[in-house]
Design a protein around this motif. Structure first.
Motif, PDB file in Angstrom:
ATOM      1  N   ALA A 107     -36.004  24.935 -45.833  1.00 42.91           N
ATOM      2  CA  ALA A 107     -35.177  23.017 -45.439  1.00 42.91           C
ATOM      3  C   ALA A 107     -34.206  23.551 -44.809  1.00 42.91           C
ATOM      4  N   TRP A 108     -33.717  22.332 -44.053  1.00 42.46           N
ATOM      5  CA  TRP A 108     -32.044  21.508 -43.681  1.00 42.46           C
ATOM      6  C   TRP A 108     -32.553  20.781 -43.562  1.00 42.46           C
ATOM      7  N   ILE A 109     -31.065  20.384 -43.278  1.00 39.23           N
ATOM      8  CA  ILE A 109     -30.947  18.581 -42.893  1.00 39.23           C
ATOM      9  C   ILE A 109     -30.335  19.051 -40.786  1.00 39.23           C
ATOM     10  N   SER A 110     -31.213  18.172 -40.799  1.00 42.51           N
ATOM     11  CA  SER A 110     -30.998  18.506 -38.900  1.00 42.51           C
ATOM     12  C   SER A 110     -30.369  17.447 -38.645  1.00 42.51           C
ATOM     13  N   GLU A 111     -30.413  16.439 -38.736  1.00 45.15           N
ATOM     14  CA  GLU A 111     -29.470  15.378 -38.204  1.00 45.15           C
ATOM     15  C   GLU A 111     -28.659  14.210 -39.814  1.00 45.15           C
ATOM     16  N   ALA A 112     -27.958  14.081 -39.586  1.00 41.02           N
ATOM     17  CA  ALA A 112     -26.997  12.709 -40.305  1.00 41.02           C
ATOM     18  C   ALA A 112     -25.862  12.238 -39.799  1.00 41.02           C
ATOM     19  N   ASP A 113     -25.454  11.187 -40.158  1.00 37.30           N
ATOM     20  CA  ASP A 113     -24.457  10.518 -39.347  1.00 37.30           C
ATOM     21  C   ASP A 113     -22.584  10.488 -40.584  1.00 37.30           C
ATOM     22  N   CYS A 114     -23.227  11.073 -41.790  1.00 38.45           N
ATOM     23  CA  CYS A 114     -22.024  11.013 -42.435  1.00 38.45           C
ATOM     24  C   CYS A 114     -20.431  11.567 -41.563  1.00 38.45           C
TER      25      CYS A 114
ATOM     26  N   LEU B 286     -22.440  14.546 -50.053  1.00 36.37           N
ATOM     27  CA  LEU B 286     -22.282  13.880 -51.023  1.00 36.37           C
ATOM     28  C   LEU B 286     -21.910  12.248 -50.627  1.00 36.37           C
ATOM     29  N   PRO B 287     -21.010  12.262 -48.738  1.00 34.02           N
ATOM     30  CA  PRO B 287     -21.401  10.256 -48.925  1.00 34.02           C
ATOM     31  C   PRO B 287     -23.138   9.068 -49.147  1.00 34.02           C
ATOM     32  N   HIS B 288     -23.940  10.323 -48.357  1.00 30.32           N
ATOM     33  CA  HIS B 288     -25.675   9.640 -48.970  1.00 30.32           C
ATOM     34  C   HIS B 288     -25.248   9.875 -50.098  1.00 30.32           C
ATOM     35  N   ARG B 289     -24.759  10.524 -51.262  1.00 31.02           N
ATOM     36  CA  ARG B 289     -25.566  10.601 -52.106  1.00 31.02           C
ATOM     37  C   ARG B 289     -27.290  11.324 -52.437  1.00 31.02           C
ATOM     38  N   LEU B 290     -27.129  12.966 -51.338  1.00 31.23           N
ATOM     39  CA  LEU B 290     -28.925  13.204 -51.552  1.00 31.23           C
ATOM     40  C   LEU B 290     -28.200  14.565 -51.698  1.00 31.23           C
ATOM     41  N   VAL B 291     -29.688  15.053 -52.190  1.00 31.25           N
ATOM     42  CA  VAL B 291     -29.640  16.668 -53.049  1.00 31.25           C
ATOM     43  C   VAL B 291     -31.002  17.204 -52.434  1.00 31.25           C
ATOM     44  N   VAL B 292     -30.738  18.531 -51.466  1.00 32.06           N
ATOM     45  CA  VAL B 292     -32.555  19.019 -51.060  1.00 32.06           C
ATOM     46  C   VAL B 292     -32.347  20.086 -51.404  1.00 32.06           C
ATOM     47  N   TYR B 293     -33.528  21.168 -52.077  1.00 35.07           N
ATOM     48  CA  TYR B 293     -34.039  22.236 -53.006  1.00 35.07           C
ATOM     49  C   TYR B 293     -35.206  22.333 -53.022  1.00 35.07           C
TER      50      TYR B 293
ATOM     51  N   GLY C  35     -47.371  31.416 -57.482  1.00 40.60           N
ATOM     52  CA  GLY C  35     -48.385  30.792 -58.216  1.00 40.60           C
ATOM     53  C   GLY C  35     -48.071  28.645 -58.221  1.00 40.60           C
ATOM     54  N   GLN C  36     -47.099  28.505 -57.358  1.00 38.93           N
ATOM     55  CA  GLN C  36     -47.020  27.148 -56.767  1.00 38.93           C
ATOM     56  C   GLN C  36     -47.036  26.955 -55.465  1.00 38.93           C
ATOM     57  N   GLU C  37     -47.449  25.793 -54.955  1.00 45.16           N
ATOM     58  CA  GLU C  37     -46.680  25.361 -53.672  1.00 45.16           C
ATOM     59  C   GLU C  37     -45.700  25.336 -53.751  1.00 45.16           C
ATOM     60  N   ARG C  38     -45.586  25.802 -52.744  1.00 50.33           N
ATOM     61  CA  ARG C  38     -43.269  26.061 -52.537  1.00 50.33           C
ATOM     62  C   ARG C  38     -43.003  24.304 -51.598  1.00 50.33           C
ATOM     63  N   VAL C  39     -42.313  23.752 -52.248  1.00 51.67           N
ATOM     64  CA  VAL C  39     -41.641  22.790 -51.732  1.00 51.67           C
ATOM     65  C   VAL C  39     -39.977  22.269 -51.936  1.00 51.67           C
ATOM     66  N   ALA C  40     -39.594  21.419 -50.614  1.00 54.40           N
ATOM     67  CA  ALA C  40     -38.998  20.710 -50.217  1.00 54.40           C
ATOM     68  C   ALA C  40     -38.702  19.922 -51.259  1.00 54.40           C
ATOM     69  N   VAL C  41     -37.374  19.567 -52.524  1.00 53.99           N
ATOM     70  CA  VAL C  41     -37.658  18.461 -53.454  1.00 53.99           C
ATOM     71  C   VAL C  41     -36.267  17.059 -52.839  1.00 53.99           C
ATOM     72  N   VAL C  42     -36.664  16.053 -52.131  1.00 51.96           N
ATOM     73  CA  VAL C  42     -35.545  15.670 -52.108  1.00 51.96           C
ATOM     74  C   VAL C  42     -34.575  14.608 -52.799  1.00 51.96           C
ATOM     75  N   GLU C  43     -33.905  14.528 -53.519  1.00 51.67           N
ATOM     76  CA  GLU C  43     -33.108  13.224 -54.396  1.00 51.67           C
ATOM     77  C   GLU C  43     -32.017  12.631 -53.968  1.00 51.67           C
TER      78      GLU C  43
ATOM     79  N   VAL D 211     -33.912  14.799 -42.695  1.00 54.60           N
ATOM     80  CA  VAL D 211     -34.061  16.682 -43.668  1.00 54.60           C
ATOM     81  C   VAL D 211     -35.770  17.044 -42.847  1.00 54.60           C
ATOM     82  N   SER D 212     -35.658  18.437 -42.134  1.00 56.36           N
ATOM     83  CA  SER D 212     -36.333  18.722 -41.830  1.00 56.36           C
ATOM     84  C   SER D 212     -37.173  20.000 -42.565  1.00 56.36           C
ATOM     85  N   VAL D 213     -38.753  20.399 -42.912  1.00 51.90           N
ATOM     86  CA  VAL D 213     -38.899  21.787 -43.052  1.00 51.90           C
ATOM     87  C   VAL D 213     -39.890  22.388 -42.140  1.00 51.90           C
ATOM     88  N   ASP D 214     -39.485  23.643 -42.598  1.00 53.63           N
ATOM     89  CA  ASP D 214     -40.987  24.273 -41.862  1.00 53.63           C
ATOM     90  C   ASP D 214     -41.424  25.751 -43.315  1.00 53.63           C
TER      91      ASP D 214
END
Length: 123
Positions: free
Chosen positions: A73-80, A101-108, A30-38, A66-69
């Protein structure tokens, strides 16, 4: 058994298999499926999982992509330094997250079965 009986039996099994796949894959919530990036505790993106897209997020000289399909969702590239967020891979369901953690990023994920329900409860 006649040919019509076999056809009916096949149709019943096909519908049951389709429904089982639908509910095991998350089903309709009943909800839209989304990846939330904080980042640093603030929501910066809500990316619908129905379309394949990527966004680049910068933090103090570093970046993540951050990539989604339709699947997750996944993190496809990072320079940490450790790139653990990239090696974690794709998340598919509720309750899963990716943290850099180095970039203070959370994806859920939201709108995917599992994240709103209780796991356990104690008094």
């Amino acid at each position: 058994m006649t040919r019509a009986d076999w056809t009916l039996l096949f149709c019943v099994f096909a519908v049951a298999a389709g429904m089982a796949f639908f509910f095991l894959a998350g089903g309709w919530t009943g909800q839209e499926r989304v990846a939330v990036v904080e980042q640093d505790g603030q929501e910066v993106y809500r990316l619908p999982l129905v379309e394949g897209t990527s966004v680049e997020i910068f933090w103090e000289g570093g970046s993540n992509v951050v990539s989604v399909d339709g699947g997750g969702a996944w993190i496809s590239e990072a320079d940490c330094p450790d790139r653990l967020c990239v090696r974690q891979g794709k998340i598919f369901g509720g309750g899963q997250s990716i943290v850099c953690l180095p970039h203070r990023l959370v994806v859920y994920l939201e709108g995917v079965g599992g994240e709103e329900s209780l796991d356990a409860m104690t008094d």
